[in-house]
Write a protein that holds these residues in place. Structure first.
Motif, PDB file in Angstrom:
ATOM      1  N   ILE A 214       0.820  -1.198   0.000  1.00 32.63           N
ATOM      2  CA  ILE A 214       0.000   0.000   0.000  1.00 32.63           C
ATOM      3  C   ILE A 214       0.864   1.262   0.000  1.00 32.63           C
ATOM      4  N   PHE A 225       5.080  13.917   5.570  1.00 29.12           N
ATOM      5  CA  PHE A 225       4.385  13.934   6.843  1.00 29.12           C
ATOM      6  C   PHE A 225       5.039  12.986   7.831  1.00 29.12           C
ATOM      7  N   ARG A 284      -2.518  26.633  11.380  1.00 28.14           N
ATOM      8  CA  ARG A 284      -1.290  26.228  10.700  1.00 28.14           C
ATOM      9  C   ARG A 284      -0.703  27.370   9.874  1.00 28.14           C
TER      10      ARG A 284
ATOM     11  N   ILE B 126      -2.803  11.186  -7.924  1.00 29.67           N
ATOM     12  CA  ILE B 126      -2.327  11.199  -6.517  1.00 29.67           C
ATOM     13  C   ILE B 126      -1.220  12.221  -6.388  1.00 29.67           C
ATOM     14  N   SER B 127      -1.620  13.453  -6.362  1.00 31.83           N
ATOM     15  CA  SER B 127      -0.640  14.510  -6.119  1.00 31.83           C
ATOM     16  C   SER B 127      -1.407  15.754  -5.754  1.00 31.83           C
ATOM     17  N   GLU B 130      -0.599  21.709  -0.415  1.00 29.39           N
ATOM     18  CA  GLU B 130      -1.563  22.221   0.553  1.00 29.39           C
ATOM     19  C   GLU B 130      -2.232  23.498   0.053  1.00 29.39           C
ATOM     20  N   ARG B 146       1.643   9.239  -9.546  1.00 31.21           N
ATOM     21  CA  ARG B 146       0.725   8.216 -10.024  1.00 31.21           C
ATOM     22  C   ARG B 146      -0.647   8.824 -10.230  1.00 31.21           C
ATOM     23  N   MET B 175      -2.416   3.903 -13.320  1.00 30.84           N
ATOM     24  CA  MET B 175      -2.746   2.564 -12.837  1.00 30.84           C
ATOM     25  C   MET B 175      -4.258   2.415 -12.843  1.00 30.84           C
ATOM     26  N   ILE B 185      -7.092   2.203  -0.046  1.00 36.81           N
ATOM     27  CA  ILE B 185      -5.682   2.609  -0.076  1.00 36.81           C
ATOM     28  C   ILE B 185      -5.537   4.085   0.251  1.00 36.81           C
ATOM     29  N   ILE B 189      -3.213   6.025   3.110  1.00 32.34           N
ATOM     30  CA  ILE B 189      -1.993   6.794   2.838  1.00 32.34           C
ATOM     31  C   ILE B 189      -2.230   8.288   2.711  1.00 32.34           C
ATOM     32  N   PRO B 193      -3.724  10.380   7.205  1.00 30.31           N
ATOM     33  CA  PRO B 193      -2.710  11.378   7.569  1.00 30.31           C
ATOM     34  C   PRO B 193      -3.246  12.814   7.623  1.00 30.31           C
ATOM     35  N   ARG B 227       2.188  20.587   7.492  1.00 29.92           N
ATOM     36  CA  ARG B 227       1.940  21.295   6.234  1.00 29.92           C
ATOM     37  C   ARG B 227       0.581  20.914   5.632  1.00 29.92           C
ATOM     38  N   ILE B 228       0.276  19.620   5.624  1.00 27.93           N
ATOM     39  CA  ILE B 228      -0.960  19.184   4.970  1.00 27.93           C
ATOM     40  C   ILE B 228      -2.223  19.662   5.700  1.00 27.93           C
ATOM     41  N   SER B 231      -4.434  22.348   3.964  1.00 25.04           N
ATOM     42  CA  SER B 231      -5.183  22.020   2.743  1.00 25.04           C
ATOM     43  C   SER B 231      -6.607  22.571   2.801  1.00 25.04           C
ATOM     44  N   TRP B 236     -11.592  18.727   1.941  1.00 25.37           N
ATOM     45  CA  TRP B 236     -11.410  17.665   2.934  1.00 25.37           C
ATOM     46  C   TRP B 236     -12.693  17.336   3.674  1.00 25.37           C
TER      47      TRP B 236
END
Lengths: 288, 288
Positions: A214, A225, A284, B126-127, B130, B146, B175, B185, B189, B193, B227-228, B231, B236
């Motif tokens: 994963i 992070f 933040r 997947i990118s 923030e 990806r 993918m 997944i 990931i 977080p 940092r994240i 966002s 979110w």
């Protein structure tokens, strides 16, 4: 012509990222004559010598007798044994300082071991990377960072001034506060985030074994992070053991916050979620 | 001479970091004739036009009728309304794709709304960063990253191939997987977080108000780690609401891991703490 701030002999006990970077910074600032290194790991000590971080590698505590200033930069639970080993050989009037990430427990452990002629100034440079060992050291680690000193009743004012000047020479802004406040602040801004990062990597890593690779899908966000979860396990074991009360309090504050967030997700509370994420973003962004 | 991959007209619906960066990447790759932009926020849309991210700003859904490919890049809960607004005007055979971070709920919401002549390929690059909005967009956001496509039974093979080729032109590795696996997944990931970072900043921020300016002491570690948490709150909120089950499962796995760590700290279990931090370091170092 010498810099007005000048220490003939500095000894670094524990020549890793923290101790080695202090040595390099003092050399670069031209405020030290000779730097001695002492380390339990002979391979690490040899590397420190080879990299020019130290000028001489000491193979026994008696070789530290010339030191005017000793910087103790081992993991915090190794400090009492290190001090016990070296203190019989240190010269009268020498100054001991340390770089431990926890101050209350370190002071409580070291002060009873101090010979009356050794002056002690507890300290903590607030900087680091996730790397460790002499090979990780670099001279600019402390530049633009804060260093907190937590003098005790028996800290000598001249010694405090000298240690302050050395950290300033290394590029840091020096702040004085009491050890208990230091430990509560660090529990919040450093020790808690490390525990959270360690737990996050282990939780996702365990799920990974269930799910197959994963972590391969993880974008830069996850890697950034969790960077701090690569930090030295011995150093962090010692911090977790010695700043226990403040750290447990912060973990419980965090658990309570996360639990509230989880319940908002569970009941689909869109307004609360937006407010929660916005509040975090504002918090933040304020420290950027 | 045109690139063999060439789309005369692409429409970006939601010209923020994700949509805007896709537009810039396609332009740079020379695979698109003209890019139309559509956005609920007229100020953001004007900025996108001014920055050259889009060639024309559409002020009504009827202006999207020329689009051969439509990239839906709004927060995920805004997607159904956006599709409902534009679908009557889209030409037969056009391809719709999206960049939503959750796939199961997005597919379930969008498929019933699709006109029979519109081909749909669900996707998720997947990118990200923030930052948000058109001003945050840049052409290399997707390079070396990806992109996951989660085609459904009704996704047309030619459309899948074309969307794949576009993401490859933007620099991504594509993918294919099913939506349910994607969502599990990403919960691990990325979504977990982010929740942890949001909760951490709020927990420390609340402690800050009690303690006075605690965040001022934070070193680079805290800033990087959180940092994240800067966002976009709306994005979110929508992810938390639409990937609820997978996210709750991951939060509970994490809570259980952290609770075990907390108990080890409470009882002063040095061996377990060292083992725990070492395991995390090894997990983390393996994905460097």
């Amino acid at each position: 012509m010498k810099n007005p701030l000048y220490i003939p002999v500095v000894a670094i006990v524990g020549v890793g990222l923290i101790g080695g970077s202090f040595a390099l910074a003092l050399k670069e600032a031209g405020v030290v004559g000779r730097i001695l290194g002492f380390d339990l790991d002979p391979h690490n000590l040899a590397q420190a010598l080879q990299l020019g971080i130290i000028d001489a590698a000491c193979h026994g505590p008696e070789e530290l007798s010339e030191a005017d200033l000793i910087f103790l930069a081992t993991p915090v639970l190794a400090m009492p044994a290190a001090l016990t080993a070296i203190s019989p050989y240190l010269k009268a009037g020498a100054i001991l300082t340390d770089g431990g990430s926890v101050k209350g427990a370190v002071i409580a452990a070291l002060e009873p071991l101090l010979p009356p002629t050794l002056r002690y100034v507890p300290g903590h440079p607030i900087s680091g990377t996730e790397r460790s060992g002499a090979t990780a050291a670099f001279s600019s680690l402390y530049r633009g960072k804060r260093c907190i000193l937590t003098p005790t009743k028996r800290s000598d004012p001249q010694a405090i001034a000298l240690v302050t000047a050395l950290w300033q020479a290394a590029g840091s802004e020096v702040m004085l506060m009491d050890a208990e406040k230091h430990d509560r602040i660090l529990a919040a801004i450093s020790h808690l985030p490390h525990m959270v990062a360690y737990a996050l990597v282990n939780a996702v890593g365990a799920y990974d074994r269930y799910e197959e690779n994963i972590l391969l899908y993880s974008a830069g966000g996850f890697r950034d992070f969790t960077r701090i979860a690569s930090s030295d396990p011995t150093m962090w074991r010692d911090i977790a053991l010695t700043n226990r009360e403040a750290l447990l309090e912060m973990i419980e504050r965090f658990e309570s916050d996360l639990s509230g967030l989880k319940e908002a997700i569970r009941r689909g509370d869109a307004a609360m979620l937006h407010d929660y994420f916005l509040r975090s973003k504002l918090n933040r962004d304020a420290i950027l």
